[in-house]
Design a protein around this motif. Sequence first.
Motif, PDB file in Angstrom:
ATOM      1  N   GLY A 154       1.388   1.578  23.988  1.00  0.00           N
ATOM      2  CA  GLY A 154       1.710   2.995  24.120  1.00  0.00           C
ATOM      3  C   GLY A 154       3.123   3.320  23.680  1.00  0.00           C
ATOM      4  O   GLY A 154       3.376   4.357  23.059  1.00  0.00           O
ATOM      5  N   GLY A 155       4.077   2.419  23.978  1.00  0.00           N
ATOM      6  CA  GLY A 155       5.461   2.678  23.593  1.00  0.00           C
ATOM      7  C   GLY A 155       5.634   2.754  22.089  1.00  0.00           C
ATOM      8  O   GLY A 155       6.390   3.591  21.575  1.00  0.00           O
ATOM      9  N   LEU A 213      -7.660  -7.570   1.975  1.00  0.00           N
ATOM     10  CA  LEU A 213      -7.692  -6.971   3.307  1.00  0.00           C
ATOM     11  C   LEU A 213      -7.982  -7.996   4.392  1.00  0.00           C
ATOM     12  O   LEU A 213      -7.545  -7.834   5.526  1.00  0.00           O
ATOM     13  N   TRP A 214      -8.713  -9.069   4.037  1.00  0.00           N
ATOM     14  CA  TRP A 214      -9.027 -10.067   5.062  1.00  0.00           C
ATOM     15  C   TRP A 214      -7.764 -10.760   5.562  1.00  0.00           C
ATOM     16  O   TRP A 214      -7.744 -11.324   6.657  1.00  0.00           O
ATOM     17  N   LEU A 215      -6.683 -10.678   4.761  1.00  0.00           N
ATOM     18  CA  LEU A 215      -5.420 -11.278   5.179  1.00  0.00           C
ATOM     19  C   LEU A 215      -4.438 -10.225   5.689  1.00  0.00           C
ATOM     20  O   LEU A 215      -3.763 -10.433   6.702  1.00  0.00           O
ATOM     21  N   THR A 216      -4.363  -9.092   5.002  1.00  0.00           N
ATOM     22  CA  THR A 216      -3.360  -8.088   5.363  1.00  0.00           C
ATOM     23  C   THR A 216      -3.695  -7.366   6.668  1.00  0.00           C
ATOM     24  O   THR A 216      -2.796  -7.009   7.425  1.00  0.00           O
ATOM     25  N   VAL A 217      -4.993  -7.131   6.930  1.00  0.00           N
ATOM     26  CA  VAL A 217      -5.354  -6.452   8.180  1.00  0.00           C
ATOM     27  C   VAL A 217      -4.948  -7.281   9.410  1.00  0.00           C
ATOM     28  O   VAL A 217      -4.308  -6.756  10.330  1.00  0.00           O
ATOM     29  N   PRO A 218      -5.287  -8.582   9.478  1.00  0.00           N
ATOM     30  CA  PRO A 218      -4.797  -9.372  10.622  1.00  0.00           C
ATOM     31  C   PRO A 218      -3.273  -9.422  10.705  1.00  0.00           C
ATOM     32  O   PRO A 218      -2.707  -9.385  11.808  1.00  0.00           O
ATOM     33  N   LEU A 219      -2.604  -9.499   9.537  1.00  0.00           N
ATOM     34  CA  LEU A 219      -1.141  -9.526   9.557  1.00  0.00           C
ATOM     35  C   LEU A 219      -0.579  -8.199  10.071  1.00  0.00           C
ATOM     36  O   LEU A 219       0.427  -8.174  10.794  1.00  0.00           O
ATOM     37  N   LEU A 220      -1.219  -7.100   9.683  1.00  0.00           N
ATOM     38  CA  LEU A 220      -0.782  -5.789  10.163  1.00  0.00           C
ATOM     39  C   LEU A 220      -0.959  -5.688  11.676  1.00  0.00           C
ATOM     40  O   LEU A 220      -0.073  -5.194  12.386  1.00  0.00           O
ATOM     41  N   ILE A 221      -2.106  -6.145  12.167  1.00  0.00           N
ATOM     42  CA  ILE A 221      -2.342  -6.119  13.613  1.00  0.00           C
ATOM     43  C   ILE A 221      -1.308  -6.983  14.344  1.00  0.00           C
ATOM     44  O   ILE A 221      -0.764  -6.596  15.384  1.00  0.00           O
ATOM     45  N   LEU A 222      -1.027  -8.151  13.783  1.00  0.00           N
ATOM     46  CA  LEU A 222      -0.035  -9.040  14.381  1.00  0.00           C
ATOM     47  C   LEU A 222       1.342  -8.384  14.402  1.00  0.00           C
ATOM     48  O   LEU A 222       2.082  -8.484  15.394  1.00  0.00           O
ATOM     49  N   ALA A 223       1.689  -7.690  13.321  1.00  0.00           N
ATOM     50  CA  ALA A 223       2.987  -7.014  13.269  1.00  0.00           C
ATOM     51  C   ALA A 223       3.071  -5.918  14.329  1.00  0.00           C
ATOM     52  O   ALA A 223       4.108  -5.753  14.988  1.00  0.00           O
ATOM     53  N   VAL A 224       1.984  -5.161  14.485  1.00  0.00           N
ATOM     54  CA  VAL A 224       1.971  -4.101  15.501  1.00  0.00           C
ATOM     55  C   VAL A 224       2.127  -4.694  16.898  1.00  0.00           C
ATOM     56  O   VAL A 224       2.883  -4.177  17.738  1.00  0.00           O
ATOM     57  N   VAL A 225       1.418  -5.800  17.165  1.00  0.00           N
ATOM     58  CA  VAL A 225       1.517  -6.441  18.479  1.00  0.00           C
ATOM     59  C   VAL A 225       2.933  -6.950  18.731  1.00  0.00           C
ATOM     60  O   VAL A 225       3.492  -6.770  19.824  1.00  0.00           O
ATOM     61  N   LEU A 226       3.541  -7.563  17.715  1.00  0.00           N
ATOM     62  CA  LEU A 226       4.899  -8.084  17.886  1.00  0.00           C
ATOM     63  C   LEU A 226       5.909  -6.955  18.105  1.00  0.00           C
ATOM     64  O   LEU A 226       6.783  -7.059  18.976  1.00  0.00           O
ATOM     65  N   LEU A 227       5.780  -5.895  17.320  1.00  0.00           N
ATOM     66  CA  LEU A 227       6.683  -4.761  17.512  1.00  0.00           C
ATOM     67  C   LEU A 227       6.493  -4.139  18.884  1.00  0.00           C
ATOM     68  O   LEU A 227       7.459  -3.769  19.560  1.00  0.00           O
ATOM     69  N   GLY A 228       5.217  -4.021  19.308  1.00  0.00           N
ATOM     70  CA  GLY A 228       4.950  -3.488  20.646  1.00  0.00           C
ATOM     71  C   GLY A 228       5.527  -4.365  21.733  1.00  0.00           C
ATOM     72  O   GLY A 228       6.086  -3.873  22.726  1.00  0.00           O
TER      73      GLY A 228
END
Length: 522
Positions: free
Chosen positions: A170-171, A208-223
């Motif tokens: 949420g933040g 996309l099979w690589l960038t989508v997981p990396l994007l999700i990982l980046a969002v989780v790390l930033l969160g």
Amino acid sequence: MNGHRLSPRTALVRATWLLPPLGSAILAALATGGRFDARFWIITGSTAAAFLVVLAIALVRLRTTRYRLTGEAVEMSWRLFGRRERSVPLDRVRYADITAGPLHRVLGIAVLRIGTAGSGELVLDALPAAEARELRSRLSASGSGGIHSVLSTMDVRWLRYAPLTFWAFGGLGIAVGSLYRVLDSVGIEPWRLPLVRGAFEEFGKSALWLTVPLLILAVVLLGALGATAMYVENWWHFRLAWSDRDELSVRRGLFTTRSVTMERRRLRGAELAEPLLLRAGGGAMVRAVAGGLGDAEETRSRSRILPPAPRAESVSVAARVSGATPGTLSAPDLIAHPRAAFSRRLRRGLFFAVLPGTAAFAVAAVLFGPSWFHGAWIWSLASLPATWWLAADAHRSLGHAVEGHHLLIRSGTFSRDTVALDRDAVLAWTFTSSPFGRRAGLVGLTAAVAAGRHGYRIPDMAADEAIGFAEGAAPGILAEFLVWPEEPPSPQETAASQRPGAETSRVTGHVGQQAIGPTSRR
């Protein structure tokens, strides 16, 4: 009214009102390379003019505001476009909290908020820090006193629980939304910025099979980083302690310090909160069930007495604050709820989660092609087990009991909350049920208290147990509404009732107009 003035250094704090508009202007300059349109200059000019007006009013009010503390009341007066005075009797003061932001602390001043019974807050913004502490001590019904017993202090190892809170997701969303609004307010469309457009074009061309997981990982790390930063800001230097004057004192905050006190006589219990991710990580939080903390929003903020921490620490703090035994909160022996309560939760999950997602994919298949039907069966296959598990967990979490002087209530799955409530604090009972609940033999029972959330609900308990449990938990409240069934008459009483002129009666158990059924006889 003769009295004390606010600190003149308050004017410097008020000047920070201009910082957000200046930040927006700098951000816009960086994003556009220094090229501004007419809309930008109009907004900037209007902001500057409004700032000057607000600052002038603040300076005048600072010079004309007075306050004083007498033996009977705290009084304030303002002389801005007229004279206004306010007097609050000391016996109506419910809390006196101190906050100090980064600039406040640099300037050596603090804000004192005085909460009153039914008439809002009296805010002294701002006083010299030492004067604010002394005034809070004098306003306290018993005096602040020294530290008698420290219940808990900040442990750096608790930071591992920060990513398991709401702020991990949420933040980040709040931060992105705020940035979007800032850019939009100065006429910049974020989607048209070269950096953003280039990122989306590269994203579409990549695997996309690589960038989508990396994007999700980046969002989780930033969160996770954002949540940890929020945790540090809110809870650094945390200390929870009893004063020698029987007050519970909470002090916390890194840049903005907060200090809250609660009188023991206003404490009615404690709430052990275990959000789903935090519970999976072995953590929990604690809120005090206390009166006199302000409105609903203020109560939510001021009642937090322990940050996300190990569950054992949370149980210990909740027990010492509420007076319950740690074993009662760590592994309570609760009355389980009927199987019908599980069925209700499962049906809700199917109706609000599984069905809408499946229907959305089916509609997409009709509009855009049959390949979308794969989304329907994949969604159903994934959401059905998750819904079943969540419904089962919610049902396992349901429970209630009476343990000594406390009423225990537990419910929830996304946040499993266990409340230890002083039985003497229960003022009233509310029985609620829907047509579906009545058909399933379920009823909701709410204990009304003059503290915390003001009402603590036991959802979906067996209807034929509700009256007996409520009367046993807080005897006497339902007495005038209850008529309990008599024992079967003896043969002698039966014969006597058949005599000429004898009266007969039929007694049933009920509350108000809703027949629920008794379980015991008083």
